[in-house]
Design a protein around this motif. Structure first.
Motif, short mmCIF file in Angstrom:
data_model
loop_
_atom_site.label_atom_id
_atom_site.label_comp_id
_atom_site.label_asym_id
_atom_site.label_seq_id
_atom_site.Cartn_x
_atom_site.Cartn_y
_atom_site.Cartn_z
N LYS A 33 0.85 -1.19 0.00
CA LYS A 33 0.00 0.00 0.00
C LYS A 33 0.89 1.24 0.00
O LYS A 33 1.83 1.34 0.78
CB LYS A 33 -0.92 0.03 1.22
N ASN A 35 0.77 5.46 0.17
CA ASN A 35 -0.09 6.59 0.55
C ASN A 35 0.59 7.91 0.24
O ASN A 35 1.82 8.01 0.20
CB ASN A 35 -0.40 6.55 2.06
N SER A 40 -5.50 10.54 3.00
CA SER A 40 -5.49 9.09 3.09
C SER A 40 -5.54 8.40 1.73
O SER A 40 -5.49 7.18 1.65
CB SER A 40 -6.69 8.61 3.93
N GLY A 42 -4.43 6.90 -1.80
CA GLY A 42 -3.21 6.26 -2.26
C GLY A 42 -3.57 5.11 -3.16
O GLY A 42 -4.66 5.06 -3.73
#
Length: 198
Positions: A33, A35, A40, A42
């Motif tokens: 993940k 970002n 928040s 991403g």
């Protein structure tokens, strides 16, 4: 001469007693993940393995292991638009990020595994070689095993700049004046692995 014979016999027995458990490529995935530094939003996705194995002693203790990650397999899973998804994947494969043409694989080699005070949880120490740079990382893994298989679940946060991935990274003086397009240096990853007896 007798001592040399005993030492040779011991080393031979130790090597023979090591059992290998092969990584099931179809049942194992690495999730990532990325970002932005602000907000928040991403992107997230997956990576696949080319190979992997664990070694364990006769009493079932894991003694080592190594993995090869296919950097060309990087996928984005949150972008619904196909063109947008391919653009994200292409950018991640470029020299702004992982430069997969030059560095098509990454490897992780276990250096040490120690049990924690929690059931089935281990502190794993290993070396991650990515983009030609090796860094030692430590994380906690949940490991369940039987005679036929070993399952591993683990989470860790990589600091991408340690591997020379500095595209739109946060500098030491950016925190007071963060730009909207800065990308966080912290990259959470999650591993779900399954090993079967070779």
């Amino acid at each position: 001469m007798k001592k040399l014979f005993i030492l040779t016999l011991f080393l031979s027995f130790s090597a023979f007693s090591q059992e290998k458990m092969g990584l099931s490529l179809k049942e194992s995935t690495l999730f990532w993940k990325g970002n932005y530094a602000v907000g928040s939003n991403g992107h997230e996705g997956t990576l696949q393995f080319l190979s992997g194995m664990l070694t364990q002693s006769a009493n079932g203790k894991i003694t080592g292991g190594s993995f090869v990650i296919d950097m060309n397999s990087i996928k984005n899973t949150d972008e619904e638009d196909e063109k947008g998804r391919k653009n994200i994947e292409g950018h991640l494969k470029s020299n702004d990020f992982f430069d997969v043409k030059k560095f098509p694989t990454a490897t992780f080699t276990i250096v040490k595994m120690e049990p924690t005070t929690l059931p089935n949880k281990y502190a794993v120490t290993g070396d991650l070689l990515m983009k030609g740079i090796s860094n030692r990382i430590v994380f906690t893994a949940l490991i369940n095993q039987n005679k036929e298989a070993i399952s591993v679940k683990a989470d860790h946060t990589l600091i991408r700049t340690l591997w020379g991935i500095t595209y739109k990274s946060q500098g030491a003086f950016d925190f007071g004046n963060l730009k909207n397009d800065l990308i966080s240096n912290a990259v959470p990853i999650k591993m779900e692995l399954l090993f079967r007896k070779k």
